[in-house]
Design a protein around this motif. Structure first.
Motif, PDB file in Angstrom:
ATOM      1  N   THR A 185      20.858   4.858   3.292  1.00 16.93           N
ATOM      2  CA  THR A 185      19.715   4.002   2.990  1.00 16.93           C
ATOM      3  C   THR A 185      18.580   4.287   3.963  1.00 16.93           C
ATOM      4  O   THR A 185      18.824   4.752   5.088  1.00 16.93           O
ATOM      5  CB  THR A 185      20.103   2.515   3.082  1.00 16.93           C
ATOM      6  N   THR A 186      17.361   3.969   3.523  1.00 13.65           N
ATOM      7  CA  THR A 186      16.202   4.008   4.421  1.00 13.65           C
ATOM      8  C   THR A 186      15.703   2.605   4.746  1.00 13.65           C
ATOM      9  O   THR A 186      14.669   2.444   5.392  1.00 13.65           O
ATOM     10  CB  THR A 186      15.048   4.824   3.788  1.00 13.65           C
ATOM     11  N   ASP A 187      16.433   1.614   4.321  1.00 14.92           N
ATOM     12  CA  ASP A 187      16.069   0.213   4.556  1.00 14.92           C
ATOM     13  C   ASP A 187      16.133  -0.102   6.056  1.00 14.92           C
ATOM     14  O   ASP A 187      17.163   0.154   6.695  1.00 14.92           O
ATOM     15  CB  ASP A 187      17.054  -0.664   3.775  1.00 14.92           C
ATOM     16  N   PRO A 188      15.083  -0.683   6.638  1.00 13.13           N
ATOM     17  CA  PRO A 188      15.143  -1.060   8.057  1.00 13.13           C
ATOM     18  C   PRO A 188      16.293  -2.021   8.374  1.00 13.13           C
ATOM     19  O   PRO A 188      16.786  -2.042   9.505  1.00 13.13           O
ATOM     20  CB  PRO A 188      13.785  -1.719   8.300  1.00 13.13           C
ATOM     21  N   GLN A 189      16.714  -2.810   7.375  1.00 11.65           N
ATOM     22  CA  GLN A 189      17.834  -3.731   7.569  1.00 11.65           C
ATOM     23  C   GLN A 189      19.155  -3.145   7.066  1.00 11.65           C
ATOM     24  O   GLN A 189      20.138  -3.849   6.942  1.00 11.65           O
ATOM     25  CB  GLN A 189      17.545  -5.048   6.829  1.00 11.65           C
ATOM     26  N   GLY A 190      19.143  -1.853   6.779  1.00 11.50           N
ATOM     27  CA  GLY A 190      20.300  -1.232   6.143  1.00 11.50           C
ATOM     28  C   GLY A 190      21.561  -1.261   6.982  1.00 11.50           C
ATOM     29  O   GLY A 190      22.663  -1.436   6.454  1.00 11.50           O
ATOM     30  N   LEU A 191      21.429  -1.106   8.286  1.00 13.74           N
ATOM     31  CA  LEU A 191      22.620  -1.075   9.136  1.00 13.74           C
ATOM     32  C   LEU A 191      23.359  -2.402   9.069  1.00 13.74           C
ATOM     33  O   LEU A 191      24.591  -2.437   8.945  1.00 13.74           O
ATOM     34  CB  LEU A 191      22.242  -0.741  10.576  1.00 13.74           C
ATOM     35  N   GLU A 192      22.651  -3.507   9.120  1.00 15.35           N
ATOM     36  CA  GLU A 192      23.293  -4.812   9.054  1.00 15.35           C
ATOM     37  C   GLU A 192      23.892  -5.054   7.675  1.00 15.35           C
ATOM     38  O   GLU A 192      24.987  -5.610   7.543  1.00 15.35           O
ATOM     39  CB  GLU A 192      22.292  -5.917   9.401  1.00 15.35           C
ATOM     40  N   ARG A 193      23.176  -4.640   6.646  1.00 14.13           N
ATOM     41  CA  ARG A 193      23.697  -4.798   5.278  1.00 14.13           C
ATOM     42  C   ARG A 193      24.976  -3.990   5.096  1.00 14.13           C
ATOM     43  O   ARG A 193      25.960  -4.490   4.534  1.00 14.13           O
ATOM     44  CB  ARG A 193      22.622  -4.360   4.278  1.00 14.13           C
ATOM     45  N   PHE A 194      24.977  -2.763   5.566  1.00 17.19           N
ATOM     46  CA  PHE A 194      26.182  -1.930   5.479  1.00 17.19           C
ATOM     47  C   PHE A 194      27.312  -2.499   6.347  1.00 17.19           C
ATOM     48  O   PHE A 194      28.484  -2.396   6.008  1.00 17.19           O
ATOM     49  CB  PHE A 194      25.864  -0.498   5.903  1.00 17.19           C
ATOM     50  N   ARG A 195      26.943  -3.100   7.483  1.00 17.25           N
ATOM     51  CA  ARG A 195      27.979  -3.681   8.344  1.00 17.25           C
ATOM     52  C   ARG A 195      28.746  -4.785   7.597  1.00 17.25           C
ATOM     53  O   ARG A 195      29.973  -4.847   7.645  1.00 17.25           O
ATOM     54  CB  ARG A 195      27.343  -4.249   9.620  1.00 17.25           C
ATOM     55  N   ARG A 196      28.001  -5.621   6.884  1.00 21.91           N
ATOM     56  CA  ARG A 196      28.661  -6.682   6.113  1.00 21.91           C
ATOM     57  C   ARG A 196      29.544  -6.083   5.013  1.00 21.91           C
ATOM     58  O   ARG A 196      30.624  -6.595   4.720  1.00 21.91           O
ATOM     59  CB  ARG A 196      27.617  -7.631   5.515  1.00 21.91           C
ATOM     60  N   TRP A 197      29.075  -5.028   4.394  1.00 27.30           N
ATOM     61  CA  TRP A 197      29.827  -4.367   3.336  1.00 27.30           C
ATOM     62  C   TRP A 197      31.140  -3.784   3.873  1.00 27.30           C
ATOM     63  O   TRP A 197      32.210  -3.960   3.287  1.00 27.30           O
ATOM     64  CB  TRP A 197      28.964  -3.271   2.703  1.00 27.30           C
ATOM     65  N   VAL A 198      31.060  -3.110   5.010  1.00 26.99           N
ATOM     66  CA  VAL A 198      32.257  -2.523   5.621  1.00 26.99           C
ATOM     67  C   VAL A 198      33.224  -3.616   6.064  1.00 26.99           C
ATOM     68  O   VAL A 198      34.455  -3.485   5.912  1.00 26.99           O
ATOM     69  CB  VAL A 198      31.865  -1.598   6.788  1.00 26.99           C
ATOM     70  N   GLU A 199      32.693  -4.710   6.597  1.00 29.38           N
ATOM     71  CA  GLU A 199      33.579  -5.827   6.973  1.00 29.38           C
ATOM     72  C   GLU A 199      34.302  -6.377   5.747  1.00 29.38           C
ATOM     73  O   GLU A 199      35.488  -6.739   5.819  1.00 29.38           O
ATOM     74  CB  GLU A 199      32.757  -6.927   7.659  1.00 29.38           C
ATOM     75  N   GLY A 200      33.609  -6.457   4.615  1.00 28.64           N
ATOM     76  CA  GLY A 200      34.257  -6.896   3.386  1.00 28.64           C
ATOM     77  C   GLY A 200      35.356  -5.950   2.951  1.00 28.64           C
ATOM     78  O   GLY A 200      36.413  -6.387   2.466  1.00 28.64           O
ATOM     79  N   GLN A 201      35.156  -4.658   3.127  1.00 29.58           N
ATOM     80  CA  GLN A 201      36.198  -3.682   2.804  1.00 29.58           C
ATOM     81  C   GLN A 201      37.417  -3.879   3.701  1.00 29.58           C
ATOM     82  O   GLN A 201      38.559  -3.841   3.238  1.00 29.58           O
ATOM     83  CB  GLN A 201      35.656  -2.264   2.964  1.00 29.58           C
ATOM     84  N   ARG A 202      37.170  -4.100   4.964  1.00 27.59           N
ATOM     85  CA  ARG A 202      38.279  -4.240   5.914  1.00 27.59           C
ATOM     86  C   ARG A 202      39.104  -5.481   5.617  1.00 27.59           C
ATOM     87  O   ARG A 202      40.324  -5.484   5.818  1.00 27.59           O
ATOM     88  CB  ARG A 202      37.739  -4.242   7.343  1.00 27.59           C
TER      89      ARG A 202
END
Length: 389
Positions: free
Chosen positions: A101-118
Motif C-alpha cells: 500500500t501507499t496509504d500513510p496509515q497503511g502500516l497500522e491498517r496492515f498491523r490490525r489485519w495481521v493481528e486478526g490472522q494470528r
C-alpha cells in the motif's frame, strides 16, 4: 478416471467438471458414493478454472475464509499423498504473496489485519514497513509505505489439480455431456436428463459456476448469485523477475505474478453484473490498463509496456460467480430434497477447492447438519467486506 460408458444410475450426479466438481467427486467417492460428473465442455476444468491466475493465500482474518483456505493449502502441499498417486505434481510454486500500500496509515491498517490472522492461527505472515519491503524487493515503488508477506502463499496448475482429483476418484466423468434438466418427483430429485440420456440418482449437486443459478431456476430454486467478468492478461518480457511473489495493490486491487517468460496481470475493474457466457469476450485494451495499474507499485512495468509488441501480449476473460456476502453457497436446497449446490466461490474457487469439497460431502452424508452449515444457501447475508482481488 473411471471409464466413460454411460451410467444409467448413480448415488450422486455432479453437474460441472471444474475444480469444484472434480474435487467434490473425489471426496464423495471416498465417502462411498457412486458418483458421476457431467461436463458439457470437451475436457474438465475448461470454463472458469482454465482462465484463473490460480493463486492461493492463507492471509485471511475472517474465520470462514481461514476455514476454507488454510486446510486447502495444506492439501496442496501434500497433494500426491492426498490422492494416492506417488510423485504426482501440481506445479506448486510457493514464492509468497505480497500485499502493498501507499496509504500513510497503511502500516497500522496492515498491523490490525495481521493481528486478526494470528488470532485464527495464521502466524507466519510478516508485517513490513515500506523500507523493509524494498530491501526484500528493490523493484517496489518508493511510495510503498507498508506491506504484508507470507512465504508459503503462491500458485499452482489448476489443470493438474483437476485431473489429479479425477484420476484418483474412481468416479465416472462424462465430458461433452450437457445436463438439460434435473428431474424431480414428489418434491425430491430422481435424476438428471442429459444430452446422452437419463441418469437416475437420488442426489444432485449443481457445481456449474456461472450457469448454476440458471440451472437451479429450472426446479424453482432461486440462488442469490450474480456474475462479474474478470480478465487476465499475459505479457511476455524477460525483464520481469521470475522469482517475484504474487503482488497485490491493496489500494486499487490490481495484481500480478510471474509466469514462465513474463507475468499474469489481473484487475477487478468495476463492471455491471452480466448473464452467463461461454466464451466470455475479453477487452483488447485490458492489458494496457492492467500494466498502467501495476506500474503504480512496480514501476518496471512502464518499461515493459513501452517495449511490448502485439505478439507478446494476450488476454482472456471468465466470470466470477458471486454472492452478496462474498462467501460461497455450499449445501442443500430445502425446496427440493436431494438437491445440493456448490457454487458462488467469488473468485476463490481454486484456493478453497479441497476444503470446500470436504465441507460439501459432510453435508451430503449428514455429518454436518444443515443448521450448522456456515455456507448454507438460506442465510443472512451480511454485506461483503473489502475485496482486494
Amino acid at each position: 478416471m473411471a471409464p466413460t460408458e454411460f451410467p444409467r444410475t448413480a448415488d450422486l450426479v455432479i453437474i460441472g467438471g471444474g475444480i469444484a466438481g472434480t474435487a467434490a467427486a473425489f471426496y464423495a467417492a471416498r465417502a462411498g458414493l457412486r458418483t458421476v460428473v457431467v461436463e458439457r465442455k470437451p475436457w474438465l476444468g475448461a470454463l472458469t478454472t482454465a482462465v484463473a491466475v490460480a493463486c492461493f493465500r492463507a492471509q485471511w482474518d475472517d474465520p470462514d475464509f481461514a476455514y476454507l483456505m488454510v486446510p486447502s493449502i495444506a492439501t496442496y502441499e501434500h497433494f500426491a499423498d492426498e490422492i494416492g498417486i506417488p510423485g504426482y505434481t501440481i506445479g506448486l510454486r510457493q514464492q509468497g504473496w505480497l500485499f502493498a500500500t501507499t496509504d500513510p496509515q497503511g502500516l497500522e491498517r496492515f498491523r490490525r489485519w495481521v493481528e486478526g490472522q494470528r488470532r485464527l492461527g495464521i502466524t507466519d505472515t510478516e508485517l513490513w514497513t515500506g523500507e523493509e519491503a524494498r530491501r526484500r524487493f528493490p523493484w517496489l515503488s518508493p511510495e510503498v509505505t507498508a506491506a504484508t508477506f507470507r512465504a508459503r502463499d503462491g500458485w499452482l496448475s489448476p489443470h493438474e489439480v483437476v485431473y489429479g482429483y479425477a484420476r484418483a476418484s474412481g468416479a465416472s466423468f462424462l465430458v461433452e455431456t450437457e445436463a438439460f434438466r434435473i428431474a424431480v418427483a414428489g418434491g425430491r430429485v430422481i435424476g438428471v436428463e442429459t444430452s446422452r440420456g437419463f441418469i437416475a440418482a437420488p442426489r444432485v449437486v449443481i457445481a456449474a459456476g456461472p450457469f448454476s443459478r440458471r440451472l437451479a431456476a429450472t426446479v424453482g430454486v432461486d440462488l442469490p448469485l450474480f456474475l462479474l467478468r474478470r480478465q487476465r492478461a499475459f505479457v511476455a518480457d524477460p525483464a520481469i523477475p521470475p522469482d517475484a511473489p504474487m503482488v497485490a495493490d491493496d489500494d486499487t486491487g490490481v495484481y500480478w505474478r510471474p509466469e514462465t517468460g513474463g507475468a499474469f496481470l489481473g484487475w477487478g475493474l468495476p463492471e455491471p453484473p452480466g448473464e452467463p457466457q461461454d466464451p466470455v469476450p475479453a477487452d483488447p485494451l485490458f492489458p494496457a490498463r492492467a500494466l498502467e495499474g501495476a506500474a503504480r507499485l512496480t514501476p518496471f512495468f512502464r518499461e515493459v509496456a513501452a517495449r511490448l509488441t502485439r505478439d507478446r501480449v494476450s488476454v482472456a476473460a471468465g466470470q466470477y460467480t458471486c454472492t452478496p456476502d462474498g462467501k460461497p453457497l455450499i449445501g442443500s436446497c430445502p425446496e427440493v430434497e436431494g438437491l445440493y449446490v456448490h457454487t458462488g466461490d467469488n473468485g476463490y474457487g481454486i484456493e478453497s477447492a479441497p476444503q470446500a469439497a470436504r465441507h460439501l460431502v459432510a453435508v451430503l452424508t449428514g455429518q454436518l447438519p444443515e443448521n450448522e452449515n456456515r455456507f448454507r444457501i438460506h442465510r443472512t447475508f451480511a454485506p461483503a467486506g473489502k475485496k482486494v482481488l
